[in-house]
Design an enzyme around this catalytic site. Structure first.
Site, PDB file in Angstrom:
ATOM      1  N   GLU A  32     -17.418 -34.902  43.101  1.00 24.81           N
ATOM      2  CA  GLU A  32     -18.132 -33.647  43.345  1.00 24.81           C
ATOM      3  C   GLU A  32     -18.389 -32.959  42.020  1.00 24.81           C
ATOM      4  O   GLU A  32     -17.585 -33.075  41.078  1.00 24.81           O
ATOM      5  CB  GLU A  32     -17.283 -32.739  44.259  1.00 24.81           C
ATOM      6  CG  GLU A  32     -17.926 -31.369  44.495  1.00 24.81           C
ATOM      7  CD  GLU A  32     -17.280 -30.559  45.618  1.00 24.81           C
ATOM      8  OE1 GLU A  32     -16.264 -31.018  46.184  1.00 24.81           O
ATOM      9  OE2 GLU A  32     -17.815 -29.465  45.919  1.00 24.81           O
ATOM     10  N   ASN A  77     -18.284 -28.719  48.874  1.00 21.97           N
ATOM     11  CA  ASN A  77     -18.854 -27.379  48.991  1.00 21.97           C
ATOM     12  C   ASN A  77     -20.049 -27.202  48.058  1.00 21.97           C
ATOM     13  O   ASN A  77     -20.979 -26.445  48.359  1.00 21.97           O
ATOM     14  CB  ASN A  77     -17.785 -26.333  48.677  1.00 21.97           C
ATOM     15  CG  ASN A  77     -16.636 -26.357  49.679  1.00 21.97           C
ATOM     16  OD1 ASN A  77     -16.768 -26.892  50.778  1.00 21.97           O
ATOM     17  ND2 ASN A  77     -15.502 -25.793  49.297  1.00 21.97           N
ATOM     18  N   ASN A 177     -22.035 -30.737  54.547  1.00 21.02           N
ATOM     19  CA  ASN A 177     -20.600 -30.777  54.276  1.00 21.02           C
ATOM     20  C   ASN A 177     -19.897 -29.613  54.944  1.00 21.02           C
ATOM     21  O   ASN A 177     -20.311 -28.452  54.781  1.00 21.02           O
ATOM     22  CB  ASN A 177     -20.346 -30.689  52.767  1.00 21.02           C
ATOM     23  CG  ASN A 177     -18.863 -30.626  52.425  1.00 21.02           C
ATOM     24  OD1 ASN A 177     -18.153 -31.617  52.561  1.00 21.02           O
ATOM     25  ND2 ASN A 177     -18.385 -29.451  52.002  1.00 21.02           N
ATOM     26  N   GLU A 178     -18.855 -29.900  55.704  1.00 12.83           N
ATOM     27  CA  GLU A 178     -17.963 -28.871  56.286  1.00 12.83           C
ATOM     28  C   GLU A 178     -18.728 -27.658  56.797  1.00 12.83           C
ATOM     29  O   GLU A 178     -18.397 -26.518  56.461  1.00 12.83           O
ATOM     30  CB  GLU A 178     -16.892 -28.451  55.260  1.00 12.83           C
ATOM     31  CG  GLU A 178     -15.932 -29.568  54.931  1.00 12.83           C
ATOM     32  CD  GLU A 178     -14.711 -29.142  54.118  1.00 12.83           C
ATOM     33  OE1 GLU A 178     -14.689 -28.003  53.605  1.00 12.83           O
ATOM     34  OE2 GLU A 178     -13.782 -29.961  54.010  1.00 12.83           O
ATOM     35  N   TYR A 249      -6.192 -32.364  54.317  1.00 13.57           N
ATOM     36  CA  TYR A 249      -5.386 -32.281  53.097  1.00 13.57           C
ATOM     37  C   TYR A 249      -3.971 -31.870  53.491  1.00 13.57           C
ATOM     38  O   TYR A 249      -3.786 -31.069  54.411  1.00 13.57           O
ATOM     39  CB  TYR A 249      -5.981 -31.241  52.142  1.00 13.57           C
ATOM     40  CG  TYR A 249      -7.333 -31.630  51.587  1.00 13.57           C
ATOM     41  CD1 TYR A 249      -7.446 -32.515  50.529  1.00 13.57           C
ATOM     42  CD2 TYR A 249      -8.507 -31.098  52.127  1.00 13.57           C
ATOM     43  CE1 TYR A 249      -8.693 -32.871  50.007  1.00 13.57           C
ATOM     44  CE2 TYR A 249      -9.761 -31.448  51.616  1.00 13.57           C
ATOM     45  CZ  TYR A 249      -9.838 -32.333  50.565  1.00 13.57           C
ATOM     46  OH  TYR A 249     -11.063 -32.689  50.054  1.00 13.57           O
ATOM     47  N   GLU A 297     -12.922 -36.933  53.465  1.00 13.58           N
ATOM     48  CA  GLU A 297     -12.080 -36.186  52.522  1.00 13.58           C
ATOM     49  C   GLU A 297     -10.656 -36.259  53.033  1.00 13.58           C
ATOM     50  O   GLU A 297     -10.371 -35.785  54.146  1.00 13.58           O
ATOM     51  CB  GLU A 297     -12.516 -34.726  52.391  1.00 13.58           C
ATOM     52  CG  GLU A 297     -13.804 -34.542  51.611  1.00 13.58           C
ATOM     53  CD  GLU A 297     -14.129 -33.083  51.307  1.00 13.58           C
ATOM     54  OE1 GLU A 297     -13.186 -32.285  51.091  1.00 13.58           O
ATOM     55  OE2 GLU A 297     -15.325 -32.762  51.301  1.00 13.58           O
TER      56      GLU A 297
HETATM   57  O1  AHR Z   1     -12.427 -31.609  47.833  1.00 13.54           O
HETATM   58  C1  AHR Z   1     -12.417 -30.236  47.557  1.00 13.54           C
HETATM   59  C2  AHR Z   1     -13.168 -29.417  48.602  1.00 13.54           C
HETATM   60  O2  AHR Z   1     -12.467 -29.497  49.806  1.00 13.54           O
HETATM   61  C3  AHR Z   1     -14.557 -29.883  48.967  1.00 13.54           C
HETATM   62  O3  AHR Z   1     -15.535 -29.379  48.117  1.00 13.54           O
HETATM   63  C4  AHR Z   1     -14.732 -29.345  50.342  1.00 13.54           C
HETATM   64  O4  AHR Z   1     -15.609 -30.124  51.113  1.00 13.54           O
HETATM   65  C5  AHR Z   1     -13.328 -29.282  50.899  1.00 13.54           C
HETATM   66  O5  AHR Z   1     -13.057 -28.069  51.475  1.00 13.54           O
END
Ligand code: AHR
Length: 509
Positions: A32, A77, A177-178, A249, A297
């Site tokens: 990114e 993001n 994305n998201e 995460y 992710e």
């Molecule tokens: O990987 C870091 C961020 O985590 C990314 O930009 C986003 O998609 C997610 O929230």
């Protein structure tokens, strides 16, 4: 104090217990425009190891060693405010822009064509994300035309003029994305996004019906809209997309190391829930095809960067040090366990991206003007990518359990295996989640015939918090496991507490 006696665990290796073929795309990663992932990460003109394109060859070598298959780009993001046109053509004409997502300045000296050159050199497949935050159908279609049409149209000819005579040939595309996240630029409701994703996919397929398209799922299973989001988006886009994404995460919280080591339980449930939701929509629509998961992710991420290190106000730095997590042994064991989960679900998770690749929550770190080195988390990924070949096998592990506050009783052994009928090699990937007790693992190999242990590795340490550093990059490193023994019916191996393990069996001649 004496060390605890080993506990017993078992699994069975039988090529008949096949889950699905190993998908190479399980071993994807993510680049990114964020912090130093691109600038001083993969791209640093003037660095002593940079090639004529300004690409760091030391990083490319580590990416190859890591065994990365696909790389998602350019966000994250970032993509939700990005104009792809800013990053193509002569560098002197490219605009400098504010990157609102990360409160940074984007110099645009690296863009789409540089990324594709980098993927060719790194030997990885590009996976492109389009901006469905501030942009829409037309810009996505324009980007596809620029990338994939051979020539003869305004945008494909522009690519040729910019030096890329051959089409980029990008197969896999993320539709935003998201978009469920309120932090996302252009955040949408499920209805709004589902419609936009469907219309974007429909238009993109008018150019190329064979594209593989990923609709945004939830940015975490803890999102308040989780479940309903996937259902609504797929009601709109089911026939037009191939994948729904998952993002997750994990981090150790409040000193609960035992709970952190069980993070994969959350990932398992997340996958099961998304599969159930996608299949529910399938049933309602009487659809033939199944939607698979792109887990694009996933990683350990300590989301507690001090506010003082986060740019704000009038400060818009270029490539600041953001999200530069420094991983320890326990983090590597969790990453290994998450990889085991992805493999165990290979029938439905057919693509995944470790987020991210360099410097930003990454297995590879660099110093500007300096070296590149491997974090602890590099090793389970590199070993899984290297040794997981052929088919994924269900291994039906049994082991003691341990109590966790978040997930209840969790098995201490987490394992999967792969079997390659071409080489007759079988590889077991196993994590011992116990903080203090070794596991004596017995593997029933009778269905494999006569086998011998070709290689056995363990990644472990006394101190769960030991880290690699630029000066000591090999403190945590996979070492040979010499505890292996075997007979006609099976193989036994001792798995140290808090360890990632690889045991590779070959046919005995
Ligand atoms: O990987 C870091 C961020 O985590 C990314 O930009 C986003 O998609 C997610 O929230």
């Amino acid at each position: 104090m004496t060390d605890p006696a080993p506990a017993s665990a078992r699994l069975t290796l039988d090529p008949a217990f096949r889950v699905a073929p190993v998908s190479r795309r399980t071993f994807g990663a993510f680049v990114e425009h964020l912090g130093r992932c691109v600038y001083t990460g993969i791209f640093e003109p003037g660095h002593r190891g940079a090639d004529a394109d300004g690409l760091r060859t030391d990083v490319i070598e580590l990416v190859r060693e890591l065994g990365v298959s696909t790389v998602r780009y350019p966000g994250g993001n970032f993509v939700s405010g990005y104009r792809w046109e800013d990053g193509v053509g002569p560098v002197r004409n490219r605009p400098t822009r504010l990157d609102l997502a990360w409160h940074s300045t984007e110099p645009n000296t690296f863009g789409l064509d540089e990324f594709i050159r980098w993927t060719r050199k790194a030997g990885v497949e590009p996976m492109m994300a389009v901006n469905l935050g501030t942009r829409g159908v037309q810009e996505a279609v324009d980007l596809l035309e620029y990338c994939n049409l051979p020539s003869g149209t305004r945008l494909s000819d522009l690519r040729v003029t910019n030096g890329a005579a051959q089409p980029h040939g990008i197969r896999m595309w993320c539709l935003g994305n998201e978009m469920d996240g309120p932090w996302q630029i252009g955040h949408k409701t499920a209805e709004e996004y589902g419609r936009l994703a469907a219309e974007t996919a429909r238009a993109m397929r008018m150019i190329d019906p064979e594209l593989e398209l990923v609709a945004c799922g939830s940015s975490g299973s803890g999102m308040p809209t989780f479940g309903q989001w996937e259902a609504t988006v797929l009601e709109h886009a089911y026939d037009l997309v191939d994948y729904v994404s998952c993002h997750a995460y994990y981090q150790e919280q409040n000193g609960d190391l035992a709970g952190f080591l069980a993070s994969a339980v959350n990932m398992e449930n997340f996958i099961d829930d998304v599969v159930a939701t996608a299949d529910h929509v399938r049933a309602k629509r009487r659809a033939g095809k199944r939607i698979n998961i792109s887990f694009d992710e996933w990683n350990v991420w300590y989301m507690n960067q001090p506010a003082s290190q986060t740019p704000r106000g009038g400060d818009w730095p270029v490539a600041p040090r953001l999200l530069e997590d420094h991983y320890n042994l326990a983090d590597a064991v969790v990453v290994g366990s998450l990889l085991i989960t992805l493999l165990r679900h290979s029938d439905r998770v057919t693509a995944a991206s470790l987020a991210q690749l360099v410097n930003v929550i990454a297995p590879i770190m660099t110093e500007p003007g300096g070296g590149a080195w491997r974090q602890t988390t590099f090793h389970p990924f590199a070993q899984a990518s290297r040794y997981a070949t052929g088919d994924v096998l269900r291994v039906e592990p049994t082991s003691p359990t341990y109590p966790t506050a978040e997930y209840g009783d969790v098995p201490t052994l987490h394992a999967v295996a792969t079997h390659d009928e071409h080489t007759a090699a079988t590889t077991v990937f196993a994590v011992n989640r116990s903080l203090d007790t070794p596991l004596s693992l017995s593997m029933d190999t009778r269905a494999l015939g006569s086998v011998r242990v070709a290689e056995a590795y363990q990644l472990t340490a006394q101190d769960p918090y030991v880290r690699n550093t630029a000066d000591e990059p090999d403190r945590v490193f996979p070492r040979a496991n010499s505890s292996v023994s075997g007979d006609r019916d099976g193989v036994a191996v001792l798995l140290p507490p808090m360890s990632w393990n690889v045991i590779r069996l070959e046919q005995a001649t």
